[in-house]
Design a protein around this motif. Sequence first.
Motif, PDB file in Angstrom:
ATOM      1  N   GLU A  14      -0.393 -71.327  36.187  1.00  0.00           N
ATOM      2  CA  GLU A  14      -1.751 -71.259  36.745  1.00  0.00           C
ATOM      3  C   GLU A  14      -1.855 -72.090  38.016  1.00  0.00           C
ATOM      4  O   GLU A  14      -2.454 -71.671  38.996  1.00  0.00           O
ATOM      5  N   TYR A  15      -1.221 -73.289  38.013  1.00  0.00           N
ATOM      6  CA  TYR A  15      -1.312 -74.195  39.159  1.00  0.00           C
ATOM      7  C   TYR A  15      -0.657 -73.590  40.388  1.00  0.00           C
ATOM      8  O   TYR A  15      -1.182 -73.673  41.497  1.00  0.00           O
ATOM      9  N   PHE A  16       0.533 -72.964  40.202  1.00  0.00           N
ATOM     10  CA  PHE A  16       1.272 -72.395  41.332  1.00  0.00           C
ATOM     11  C   PHE A  16       0.973 -70.916  41.542  1.00  0.00           C
ATOM     12  O   PHE A  16       1.602 -70.271  42.365  1.00  0.00           O
ATOM     13  N   GLN A  17       0.011 -70.391  40.756  1.00  0.00           N
ATOM     14  CA  GLN A  17      -0.433 -69.012  40.907  1.00  0.00           C
ATOM     15  C   GLN A  17       0.747 -68.031  40.764  1.00  0.00           C
ATOM     16  O   GLN A  17       1.014 -67.217  41.631  1.00  0.00           O
ATOM     17  N   VAL A  18       1.420 -68.154  39.636  1.00  0.00           N
ATOM     18  CA  VAL A  18       2.576 -67.311  39.323  1.00  0.00           C
ATOM     19  C   VAL A  18       2.254 -66.476  38.094  1.00  0.00           C
ATOM     20  O   VAL A  18       1.730 -66.985  37.099  1.00  0.00           O
ATOM     21  N   ASN A  19       2.553 -65.196  38.154  1.00  0.00           N
ATOM     22  CA  ASN A  19       2.265 -64.292  37.033  1.00  0.00           C
ATOM     23  C   ASN A  19       3.333 -64.336  35.953  1.00  0.00           C
ATOM     24  O   ASN A  19       3.043 -64.481  34.773  1.00  0.00           O
ATOM     25  N   GLU A  20       4.599 -64.217  36.368  1.00  0.00           N
ATOM     26  CA  GLU A  20       5.699 -64.149  35.415  1.00  0.00           C
ATOM     27  C   GLU A  20       6.822 -65.061  35.878  1.00  0.00           C
ATOM     28  O   GLU A  20       7.060 -65.222  37.081  1.00  0.00           O
ATOM     29  N   VAL A  21       7.511 -65.674  34.901  1.00  0.00           N
ATOM     30  CA  VAL A  21       8.544 -66.670  35.219  1.00  0.00           C
ATOM     31  C   VAL A  21       9.928 -66.177  34.797  1.00  0.00           C
ATOM     32  O   VAL A  21      10.086 -65.537  33.761  1.00  0.00           O
ATOM     33  N   LEU A  22      10.906 -66.478  35.635  1.00  0.00           N
ATOM     34  CA  LEU A  22      12.312 -66.239  35.310  1.00  0.00           C
ATOM     35  C   LEU A  22      12.977 -67.599  35.176  1.00  0.00           C
ATOM     36  O   LEU A  22      12.860 -68.446  36.072  1.00  0.00           O
ATOM     37  N   ILE A  23      13.674 -67.830  34.058  1.00  0.00           N
ATOM     38  CA  ILE A  23      14.327 -69.117  33.817  1.00  0.00           C
ATOM     39  C   ILE A  23      15.808 -68.996  34.182  1.00  0.00           C
ATOM     40  O   ILE A  23      16.532 -68.167  33.623  1.00  0.00           O
ATOM     41  N   PHE A  24      16.239 -69.835  35.127  1.00  0.00           N
ATOM     42  CA  PHE A  24      17.639 -69.836  35.559  1.00  0.00           C
ATOM     43  C   PHE A  24      18.265 -71.157  35.142  1.00  0.00           C
ATOM     44  O   PHE A  24      17.726 -72.234  35.403  1.00  0.00           O
ATOM     45  N   GLU A  25      19.434 -71.091  34.487  1.00  0.00           N
ATOM     46  CA  GLU A  25      20.135 -72.294  34.049  1.00  0.00           C
ATOM     47  C   GLU A  25      21.365 -72.502  34.924  1.00  0.00           C
ATOM     48  O   GLU A  25      22.186 -71.593  35.108  1.00  0.00           O
ATOM     49  N   GLY A  26      21.498 -73.707  35.481  1.00  0.00           N
ATOM     50  CA  GLY A  26      22.643 -74.017  36.331  1.00  0.00           C
ATOM     51  C   GLY A  26      22.491 -75.382  36.956  1.00  0.00           C
ATOM     52  O   GLY A  26      21.509 -76.101  36.719  1.00  0.00           O
ATOM     53  N   ASN A  27      23.470 -75.751  37.785  1.00  0.00           N
ATOM     54  CA  ASN A  27      23.403 -77.055  38.448  1.00  0.00           C
ATOM     55  C   ASN A  27      22.345 -77.070  39.544  1.00  0.00           C
ATOM     56  O   ASN A  27      21.696 -78.081  39.794  1.00  0.00           O
ATOM     57  N   ASP A  28      22.202 -75.944  40.226  1.00  0.00           N
ATOM     58  CA  ASP A  28      21.148 -75.800  41.230  1.00  0.00           C
ATOM     59  C   ASP A  28      20.925 -74.309  41.472  1.00  0.00           C
ATOM     60  O   ASP A  28      21.671 -73.462  40.979  1.00  0.00           O
ATOM     61  N   ILE A  29      19.900 -73.989  42.235  1.00  0.00           N
ATOM     62  CA  ILE A  29      19.595 -72.595  42.541  1.00  0.00           C
ATOM     63  C   ILE A  29      20.530 -72.125  43.661  1.00  0.00           C
ATOM     64  O   ILE A  29      20.677 -72.826  44.670  1.00  0.00           O
ATOM     65  N   PRO A  30      21.187 -70.983  43.496  1.00  0.00           N
ATOM     66  CA  PRO A  30      22.052 -70.490  44.572  1.00  0.00           C
ATOM     67  C   PRO A  30      21.273 -70.331  45.883  1.00  0.00           C
ATOM     68  O   PRO A  30      20.106 -69.953  45.879  1.00  0.00           O
ATOM     69  N   HIS A  31      21.946 -70.668  46.985  1.00  0.00           N
ATOM     70  CA  HIS A  31      21.295 -70.529  48.294  1.00  0.00           C
ATOM     71  C   HIS A  31      20.964 -69.059  48.569  1.00  0.00           C
ATOM     72  O   HIS A  31      19.867 -68.719  49.018  1.00  0.00           O
TER      73      HIS A  31
END
Length: 308
Positions: free
Chosen positions: A35-52
């Motif tokens: 609600e705070y970031f005004q996002v409808n649906e979330v995708l959860i990614f597991e890793g050391n960091d987000i790929p560039h």
Amino acid sequence: MYFYLDKDLAKQSVAKCIAASEKMIDEIELEKRKEYFQVNEVLIFEGNDIPHKFVYNEVLDTIEEFIEVTEQPALFVEDRALQAESDFDESIEIDPEKQYFYIDKEYADKYFKSQIIAVFPQPLKNPAVYFNKEVYQHVGKDIPYYITVEDNTIREATEYEKYKRAQKKLEENEVAIDSKKTIVSLAEGQYVEADEVITVPCPTEYLVKEWDKAKYIWIDLTTDLDRTRALYNEYNSMNDSITLIELEEQGLKTEYVDMMKELRALIIQLETQKQAGFLAIESTEIVIPTPSEPLRKFRERFLVIKEG
């Protein structure tokens, strides 16, 4: 690490991260962030960091790093060493309580909102080169959505700033004071004059009242029934056997009992009139019995014992 991305943007290979945590966050916290970031649906990614650079895998419902395959010329040893050099400042130790958020600078300067590009556990050495665009870096456990940037430092926008940018609407009891760059919440009996909050005390005899916001005055809505009930309730707590004995010893019992009987009868009479659509008895002056000075003082002593 678990990274929570805006799924709609992830399908477009854009990483808008609304949370990063070493363990899964609960549903209540996730809903608050959506609600705070005004996002409808979330995708959860597991890793050391987000790929560039990444692409969305529809079958697995996740993102995968996108690697461009190009012909590379033969590298000398020195070239390989340079190529293997990390994009991150590894002299900064990883702190689980601290994340490095990177947001789009152009978007932030224009809309005063944080559009997250990536979140890393360590800072980048050269963010502009890494993202191929100007960005702001924010360090912390989280990043506010509505922001103000001062000297390249991000902070959460104040309620006044949000109001001036049309990111917030004033509540009915709120007033913006421009000279102080603040928003105040007014209670009943308050108004603003010359950028100062003025409080108008309500007369104590106004048992039922209403605040006139336009004229800055209290309106007395107290009826005879309200006054009668209030007086009855004040003295009814003295209606116990021990107190009645003490009243009799001081010669006040007869007055007390007679007053309470009168008040009861008057309440019934006024309540009947109220239910019939009248707030006062027509053609009859209402006389509410009042206690004598000795009875008032007795009640004051009684309250000391009761409340003590």
